[in-house]
Design an enzyme around this catalytic site. Structure first.
Site, PDB file in Angstrom:
ATOM      1  N   THR A 292       0.939  -1.021  -0.146  1.00  0.00           N
ATOM      2  CA  THR A 292      -0.354   0.097   0.250  1.00  0.00           C
ATOM      3  C   THR A 292       0.552   1.200   0.099  1.00  0.00           C
ATOM      4  O   THR A 292       0.816   1.745  -0.666  1.00  0.00           O
ATOM      5  CB  THR A 292      -1.079  -0.413   1.566  1.00  0.00           C
ATOM      6  N   GLN A 322      -5.818  -2.168  -2.788  1.00  0.00           N
ATOM      7  CA  GLN A 322      -5.083  -0.977  -2.172  1.00  0.00           C
ATOM      8  C   GLN A 322      -4.632  -0.340  -3.084  1.00  0.00           C
ATOM      9  O   GLN A 322      -3.422  -0.700  -3.896  1.00  0.00           O
ATOM     10  CB  GLN A 322      -4.841  -0.941  -1.059  1.00  0.00           C
ATOM     11  N   GLN A 344     -10.506   2.350  -3.146  1.00  0.00           N
ATOM     12  CA  GLN A 344     -10.003   1.444  -1.624  1.00  0.00           C
ATOM     13  C   GLN A 344      -7.988   2.134  -1.481  1.00  0.00           C
ATOM     14  O   GLN A 344      -6.823   2.844  -2.574  1.00  0.00           O
ATOM     15  CB  GLN A 344      -9.375   0.403  -1.627  1.00  0.00           C
ATOM     16  N   ASP A 345      -8.280   3.067  -0.404  1.00  0.00           N
ATOM     17  CA  ASP A 345      -7.110   3.591  -0.121  1.00  0.00           C
ATOM     18  C   ASP A 345      -6.831   4.993  -0.630  1.00  0.00           C
ATOM     19  O   ASP A 345      -5.095   5.003  -1.268  1.00  0.00           O
ATOM     20  CB  ASP A 345      -5.448   2.843   0.577  1.00  0.00           C
ATOM     21  N   ASP A 366     -11.817   2.875   3.415  1.00  0.00           N
ATOM     22  CA  ASP A 366     -10.492   3.235   4.393  1.00  0.00           C
ATOM     23  C   ASP A 366     -10.132   4.594   3.140  1.00  0.00           C
ATOM     24  O   ASP A 366      -9.052   4.409   3.564  1.00  0.00           O
ATOM     25  CB  ASP A 366      -9.935   2.131   4.249  1.00  0.00           C
ATOM     26  N   ARG A 434     -13.654   3.364  10.691  1.00  0.00           N
ATOM     27  CA  ARG A 434     -12.949   2.264  11.438  1.00  0.00           C
ATOM     28  C   ARG A 434     -12.064   2.152  11.771  1.00  0.00           C
ATOM     29  O   ARG A 434     -11.390   2.859  11.585  1.00  0.00           O
ATOM     30  CB  ARG A 434     -13.880   1.228  10.282  1.00  0.00           C
ATOM     31  N   TRP A 436      -8.711   1.376  12.417  1.00  0.00           N
ATOM     32  CA  TRP A 436      -7.490   0.472  11.789  1.00  0.00           C
ATOM     33  C   TRP A 436      -6.554  -0.122  12.657  1.00  0.00           C
ATOM     34  O   TRP A 436      -6.136  -1.047  12.927  1.00  0.00           O
ATOM     35  CB  TRP A 436      -6.821   1.193  11.031  1.00  0.00           C
TER      36      TRP A 436
END
Length: 529
Positions: A292, A322, A344-345, A366, A434, A436
């Site tokens: 990532t 990611q 994502q990310d 996220d 959320r 992590w």
């Protein structure tokens, strides 16, 4: 003004009482390393490595002990990096090499953060306790990022033995705890931060046309000094001094490249022709074999970075997992009228102090994540359509130590469905965030929340309940059809904030100590609520 950092009260009370009460009066014990180490969160590695250090330690005061613990932690980081560097010749595949490369860079960055802290503690005029807490927080985040990257590519322990990284983490954690209590006691200090941008640079940021004032011009058609953004960044890195602002004007165009502003390439200012016209884009992803961390289209490490009127994009798509558009670990950095596009990310606010104003952020899972102390102000947060069966989660904050002074603050922004999600918005659930990590911390202040957000608001991490007591999630005076807190989660760590003083802990003035450095940038901001 330094922030009165939020440390869980039970930790602060116990640690303050056992560590500092009587520290000066017990002179007969003050030379005893074991006595000092027993009052830290991780006494065994403290005692072992201080006892086996090449340095002579005889602390007389808590400030002496603080410097000693930071020194021992840095020595251990240097040892770990040396080990990893030697281990590189034994790597067998591309996944190991990718994770190894990240870890070498992250450990080098950690050494830099520890050095800054040690130098600053020796010269209080150049470093406040708040600075030190930021840099130590970054050091700990770096070690965790190395570990996470190895796990992502399933090469853990083949790059950095867990016992080695655990020792480093515990020693840095001790440093954070000691400095954190000192910071808590001295949190009323003000005017500790230098103004780091001159009046001339403020005018430059506010200027409608940057071309005539730029040090370098990037243009795809050859009309500038360079055709690629990275070439200009590399040229900037070769200048004799990095203390003055260096401006790179990127003309309109789509630049398909991955860029990096290295850790010692400071005071870079990247200016485009507008987020619709100047676009830097890449397509790296975890699905494509990157971590990532290394998937980022743009990776920013140099101090005091500024970006204006640019889009950073990652086009890997939702199927590739990611995929980061921008990763920032730039301390005292500003992103003004920029866009960040991904799934994502999307935006990795990795570490340090960061400020985002009038930016557009697009993603699914996220998509604002990391462990910086970061404030988003007057930004548009657009949730995109995920893959079938997926849920959207806007934030995933990564605070993994109670003394880290990090957190995500979303202030006076808007949370809405992106164009592709609108027609099917009822088919997907969307959550504000959320946890992590164990001490995850995120707040929404005076923000418009549209109806796409689930009434429960927040989501547990993969159904785990381990962080629900230690996280801090808060909502304060939000509005819009998705802002009602009536059916929100009933976690111990979730707070419907009704007290203005409590909410103000997460504003520019407190979370970033921003009133001492943001005014000089010329970027509009609101210091409080």
């Amino acid at each position: 003004m330094a922030m009165n950092i939020s440390i869980p009260s039970f930790i602060l009370i116990i640690f303050s009482a056992t560590f500092f009460t009587g520290a000066l009066s017990r002179k007969s014990s003050s030379d005893n390393i074991a006595w000092w180490c027993k009052r830290t969160p991780h006494p065994e590695p403290c005692q072992y490595f201080m006892g086996h250090s090449r340095h002579h330690f005889a602390p007389k005061h808590r400030s002496d002990f603080r410097k000693m613990v930071v020194q021992v932690a840095m020595d251990r980081v240097i040892t770990a990096r040396r080990y990893a560097k030697r281990f590189g010749q034994n790597l067998e595949n591309e996944h190991q090499k990718a994770a190894w490369s990240d870890c070498l860079k992250l450990y080098r960055n950690t050494i830099s953060q520890m050095n800054r802290t040690l130098q600053g503690l020796d010269n209080k005029q150049s470093c406040s306790d708040f600075d030190a807490q930021t840099w130590l927080s970054t050091a700990l985040t770096n070690i965790e990022t190395c570990r996470v990257g190895s796990l992502e590519l399933n090469v853990s322990d083949s790059v950095m033995p867990s016992i080695l990284s655990n020792n480093v983490s515990e020693l840095i954690s001790n440093s954070l705890a000691i400095n954190g209590v000192i910071l808590h006691e001295e949190s009323n200090n003000t005017d500790e931060f230098p103004n780091w941008v001159s009046k001339q640079e403020r005018k430059l940021l506010q200027a409608s046309s940057i071309n005539a004032n730029a040090n370098l011009v990037v243009a795809k058609d050859g009309s500038g000094h360079y055709r690629t953004v990275q070439s200009a960044i590399n040229a900037a890195a070769r200048r004799r001094s990095t203390t003055a602002r260096f401006t790179i004007y990127v003309k309109r165009g789509v630049y398909r490249e991955n860029i990096e502003v290295a850790i010692n390439n400071n005071n870079i200012m990247l200016v485009g022709d507008g987020m619709k016209y100047t676009i830097i884009t890449g397509s790296r992803s975890v699905g494509g074999g990157f971590t990532t961390y290394s998937s980022a289209t743009a990776g920013i490490d140099g101090l005091r970075f500024i970006a204006r009127d640019i889009t950073f994009s990652n086009t890997a798509g939702p199927q590739r997992g990611q995929a980061v558009a921008l990763r920032s670990a730039s301390d005292l950095s500003v992103f003004y009228r920029c866009a960040f596009q991904g799934y994502q990310d999307t935006l990795m606010v990795h570490s340090q102090r960061q400020f985002y104003r009038q930016c557009y952020i697009y993603g699914t899972i996220d998509f604002i994540f990391g462990n910086a102390a970061v404030v988003f102000q007057s930004c548009m947060i657009y949730v995109r359509r995920p893959l079938k069966g997926q849920a959207n989660v806007i934030t995933a904050q990564g605070r993994n130590d109670p003394y880290q002074n990090s957190g995500i603050s979303i202030h006076n922004c808007q949370v809405r469905a992106a164009r592709d999600l609108k027609p099917v918005v009822r088919s997907f659930r969307t959550y504000l965030g959320r946890p992590w990590m164990q001490y995850s911390r995120t707040v929404y202040l005076e923000t418009y929340i549209d109806s796409l957000v689930s009434p429960v608001g927040w989501l547990a991490w993969q159904k785990s309940k381990s962080a629900l007591n230690t996280l801090y999630y808060g909502e304060y005076k939000n509005f819009g059809p998705g802002s009602s807190t009536r059916y929100r989660v009933r976690w111990p760590g979730f707070h419907v904030i009704t007290n203005q003083k409590e909410a103000s802990r997460f504003t520019v003035v407190n979370l970033l100590a921003g009133t001492s450095w943001l005014p000089a940038t010329g970027v509009p901001f609101k210091s409080g609520l």
